[in-house]
Design a protein around this motif. Structure first.
Motif, PDB file in Angstrom:
ATOM      1  N   LEU A   1      38.718  75.313  61.515  1.00  0.00           N
ATOM      2  CA  LEU A   1      38.739  73.696  61.560  1.00  0.00           C
ATOM      3  C   LEU A   1      37.891  73.490  62.748  1.00  0.00           C
ATOM      4  O   LEU A   1      38.473  73.760  63.794  1.00  0.00           O
ATOM      5  CB  LEU A   1      40.227  73.411  61.808  1.00  0.00           C
ATOM      6  CG  LEU A   1      40.723  71.968  61.611  1.00  0.00           C
ATOM      7  CD1 LEU A   1      40.526  71.576  60.278  1.00  0.00           C
ATOM      8  CD2 LEU A   1      42.140  71.729  62.046  1.00  0.00           C
ATOM      9  N   VAL A   2      36.659  72.846  62.528  1.00  0.00           N
ATOM     10  CA  VAL A   2      35.981  72.782  63.819  1.00  0.00           C
ATOM     11  C   VAL A   2      35.324  71.278  63.576  1.00  0.00           C
ATOM     12  O   VAL A   2      34.953  70.568  62.482  1.00  0.00           O
ATOM     13  CB  VAL A   2      34.772  73.785  63.834  1.00  0.00           C
ATOM     14  CG1 VAL A   2      35.343  75.043  64.097  1.00  0.00           C
ATOM     15  CG2 VAL A   2      34.274  73.990  62.428  1.00  0.00           C
ATOM     16  N   GLU A   3      34.914  70.832  64.838  1.00  0.00           N
ATOM     17  CA  GLU A   3      34.238  69.578  64.899  1.00  0.00           C
ATOM     18  C   GLU A   3      32.933  69.567  64.431  1.00  0.00           C
ATOM     19  O   GLU A   3      32.640  68.644  63.922  1.00  0.00           O
ATOM     20  CB  GLU A   3      34.075  69.135  66.492  1.00  0.00           C
ATOM     21  CG  GLU A   3      35.308  68.805  67.031  1.00  0.00           C
ATOM     22  CD  GLU A   3      35.329  68.481  68.493  1.00  0.00           C
ATOM     23  OE1 GLU A   3      34.361  68.214  68.994  1.00  0.00           O
ATOM     24  OE2 GLU A   3      36.499  68.056  69.111  1.00  0.00           O
ATOM     25  N   GLU A   4      32.283  70.832  64.559  1.00  0.00           N
ATOM     26  CA  GLU A   4      30.788  70.589  63.717  1.00  0.00           C
ATOM     27  C   GLU A   4      30.567  72.123  63.366  1.00  0.00           C
ATOM     28  O   GLU A   4      31.090  73.166  63.968  1.00  0.00           O
ATOM     29  CB  GLU A   4      29.769  70.512  65.014  1.00  0.00           C
ATOM     30  CG  GLU A   4      29.629  69.060  65.415  1.00  0.00           C
ATOM     31  CD  GLU A   4      29.226  68.757  66.629  1.00  0.00           C
ATOM     32  OE1 GLU A   4      28.071  68.372  66.821  1.00  0.00           O
ATOM     33  OE2 GLU A   4      29.682  69.296  67.535  1.00  0.00           O
TER      34      GLU A   4
ATOM     35  N   LEU B   1      36.342  73.699  57.509  1.00  0.00           N
ATOM     36  CA  LEU B   1      36.542  72.074  57.423  1.00  0.00           C
ATOM     37  C   LEU B   1      36.297  71.344  58.611  1.00  0.00           C
ATOM     38  O   LEU B   1      36.497  72.051  59.729  1.00  0.00           O
ATOM     39  CB  LEU B   1      38.203  71.906  57.368  1.00  0.00           C
ATOM     40  CG  LEU B   1      38.508  70.518  56.479  1.00  0.00           C
ATOM     41  CD1 LEU B   1      37.948  70.452  55.175  1.00  0.00           C
ATOM     42  CD2 LEU B   1      39.990  70.781  56.242  1.00  0.00           C
ATOM     43  N   THR B   2      35.368  70.272  58.631  1.00  0.00           N
ATOM     44  CA  THR B   2      35.099  69.644  59.540  1.00  0.00           C
ATOM     45  C   THR B   2      35.464  68.001  59.325  1.00  0.00           C
ATOM     46  O   THR B   2      35.623  67.838  58.182  1.00  0.00           O
ATOM     47  CB  THR B   2      33.519  69.669  60.121  1.00  0.00           C
ATOM     48  OG1 THR B   2      32.880  68.784  58.867  1.00  0.00           O
ATOM     49  CG2 THR B   2      32.741  70.852  59.791  1.00  0.00           C
ATOM     50  N   PRO B   3      35.433  67.137  60.226  1.00  0.00           N
ATOM     51  CA  PRO B   3      35.648  65.926  60.128  1.00  0.00           C
ATOM     52  C   PRO B   3      34.792  65.278  59.160  1.00  0.00           C
ATOM     53  O   PRO B   3      35.325  64.261  58.335  1.00  0.00           O
ATOM     54  CB  PRO B   3      35.490  64.906  61.549  1.00  0.00           C
ATOM     55  CG  PRO B   3      35.627  66.269  62.464  1.00  0.00           C
ATOM     56  CD  PRO B   3      34.880  67.315  61.816  1.00  0.00           C
ATOM     57  N   GLU B   4      33.835  65.722  59.029  1.00  0.00           N
ATOM     58  CA  GLU B   4      32.650  64.820  57.686  1.00  0.00           C
ATOM     59  C   GLU B   4      32.903  65.847  56.645  1.00  0.00           C
ATOM     60  O   GLU B   4      32.016  65.547  55.643  1.00  0.00           O
ATOM     61  CB  GLU B   4      31.421  65.253  58.613  1.00  0.00           C
ATOM     62  CG  GLU B   4      31.183  64.270  59.795  1.00  0.00           C
ATOM     63  CD  GLU B   4      29.955  64.491  60.307  1.00  0.00           C
ATOM     64  OE1 GLU B   4      28.979  64.637  59.818  1.00  0.00           O
ATOM     65  OE2 GLU B   4      30.162  64.285  61.844  1.00  0.00           O
ATOM     66  N   GLY B   5      33.795  66.735  56.391  1.00  0.00           N
ATOM     67  CA  GLY B   5      34.063  67.327  54.895  1.00  0.00           C
ATOM     68  C   GLY B   5      34.077  68.770  55.099  1.00  0.00           C
ATOM     69  O   GLY B   5      33.954  69.347  56.122  1.00  0.00           O
TER      70      GLY B   5
END
Lengths: 139, 302
Positions: free
Chosen positions: A81-84, A11-15
């Protein structure tokens, strides 16, 4: 013989970028490289930029350039859970080289021991790791 | 105006209408994607909250000591982040943020404090440069489709400036997204991060569905120890706040542009209608003139 599998969600902040059963996951925490197999003991870890590998089988491996983040393992599931999380073919090597160059200049010019310098060091490590993933994909 | 002039004007207004109506449709399609990106952030933000709760419980609940939470006694330098767009043609979208930012800076000056500007979007940057208020941080080229990496870059600049003491407080001004027709100017304090923000996140996580491994934290391995994980989670809240502001601003920008282009298209239709009437009147006048000339000519022969 096929190994036991477990569910991995990235899961990233962009989906969500991945949500499948895999045999093994390999990545790197602040402590060191880890491989997670089915029925791993519960874990909460800090992830460092590296190549994240997901083994659908021994020969079928999905790879991502993984930024900073966290991994949580338990109940035969893993949440990454990663930023990218960028597929190797989507990495822009030239752009990464430029970013690495800027980060290196910032490390050199920032005041010793400042937060600005620590931040530049984090950036440098990330772009180095991404460049390695990009290089190993042959593209 | 002659009949031909009017006809030319009608054609040119029709061309303008084609452009504004295309821009309206493009903005509407991009707005849908921008709304999806806002929705896509929610699961990530929720998972960060749950991990914060788990790490905080395992670490004994202590988040103090993080420099981002430290309130300064005197706040003499305040960073103001203006979130604007790279492009115009979006009504009051950019100008209302710039105006609010300049007013905030004036208020700070009146209190004897110094404002330092940071700006995203070419519109905000160029407005500030024009007023000789060169922004310390300038971030352009992504306002319609911001990536998390853009937010991280901005947040890291701000956090480093805060921790290194160049600024004592950070505020962000952006167009909050309510609906395609409605945006509101929001002003939020990014730094110092409020203890309450973390405490509320932990409390909220307790009400959310559980996640793997949480029930048995005595048996959980931590890599490294939970206190370190907790300290690393804290800056994520600043990054997520900046990212959310960028996303809402991009949805607001597209909503504002869609609305602006819709009224431009409607206006063009009205102008075309008026001009068509005018052209018909001109044509009628010409015909009448010709008939009168024919009649007059015939009469002179009698």
């Amino acid at each position: 013989m096929a190994r036991a599998t477990f569910q991995v969600e990235i899961l990233t902040p962009e989906g969500e970028v991945f949500n499948e059963q895999v045999e093994m996951l390999s990545t790197r925490t602040a402590v060191g490289s880890i491989g997670v197999l089915a029925n791993h003991t519960p874990l909460l870890g800090l992830l460092e930029p590296t190549e994240l590998r997901l083994y659908r089988s021994e020969s079928e491996i999905v790879r991502f350039a993984q930024g900073e983040g966290y991994i949580q393992v338990g109940e035969n599931r893993a949440l990454v859970l990663v930023e990218e999380a960028i597929a190797p073919q989507d990495l822009d090597e030239q752009d990464l080289r430029e970013k690495l160059r800027v980060a290196e200049a910032d490390v050199a010019s920032a005041e010793e021991g400042s937060e600005a310098q620590r931040r530049a060091i984090r950036d440098r490590r990330r772009w180095q790791a991404f460049l390695e993933v990009s290089g190993s994909s042959g593209g | 105006m002659s009949q031909r002039d009017v006809k030319q004007r009608i054609d040119s207004v029709k061309n303008i209408r084609k452009i504004t109506s295309a821009m309206q449709m493009v903005a509407a399609a991009r707005l849908r994607r921008a709304e999806q990106r806002i929705a896509a952030l929610r699961p990530y933000a929720g998972a960060i909250r749950r991990m914060t709760r788990q790490a905080a419980e395992a670490a004994g609940g202590e988040v103090a000591g993080n420099p981002l939470l430290a309130q300064r006694e005197s706040e003499s330098n305040v960073a103001i982040v203006l979130v604007t767009a790279d492009r115009g043609l979006a009504g009051a979208f950019n100008s209302q943020i710039i105006r609010a930012g300049l007013r905030a800076a004036e208020d700070l000056r009146a209190e004897g404090k110094q404002a330092r500007f940071y700006a995203t979007g070419r519109r905000g940057v160029s407005s500030l440069v024009f007023r000789k208020l060169e922004p310390v941080g300038q971030y352009v080229g992504f306002t319609e489709r911001p990536a998390y990496a853009n937010a991280r870059e901005i947040a890291e600049d701000l956090m480093a400036a805060y921790v290194d003491g160049q600024v004592d407080r950070v505020e962000i001004l952006y167009n909050g997204y309510i609906s395609p027709l409605t945006q509101e100017v929001r002003r939020e304090v990014l730094l110092p991060l409020q203890r309450a923000t973390i405490d509320e996140a932990i409390a909220q996580a307790a009400t959310e569905p559980s996640h793997p491994g949480h029930e048995h934290h005595a048996l959980v391995d931590y890599e490294p120890e939970p206190g370190v994980i907790l300290q690393r989670l804290i800056p994520d809240y600043v990054e997520i706040s900046v990212y959310r502001a960028l996303l809402e601003s991009s949805a607001s920008e597209l909503g504002a542009r869609m609305t602006a282009m819709r009224s431009a298209t409607d206006n063009a239709s009205e102008v075309i209608e008026d001009l068509t009437l005018e052209m018909n009147r001109a044509r009628q006048a010409e015909i009448t003139q010709e008939i009168m000339e024919v009649v007059a000519g015939a009469e002179s022969l009698v």
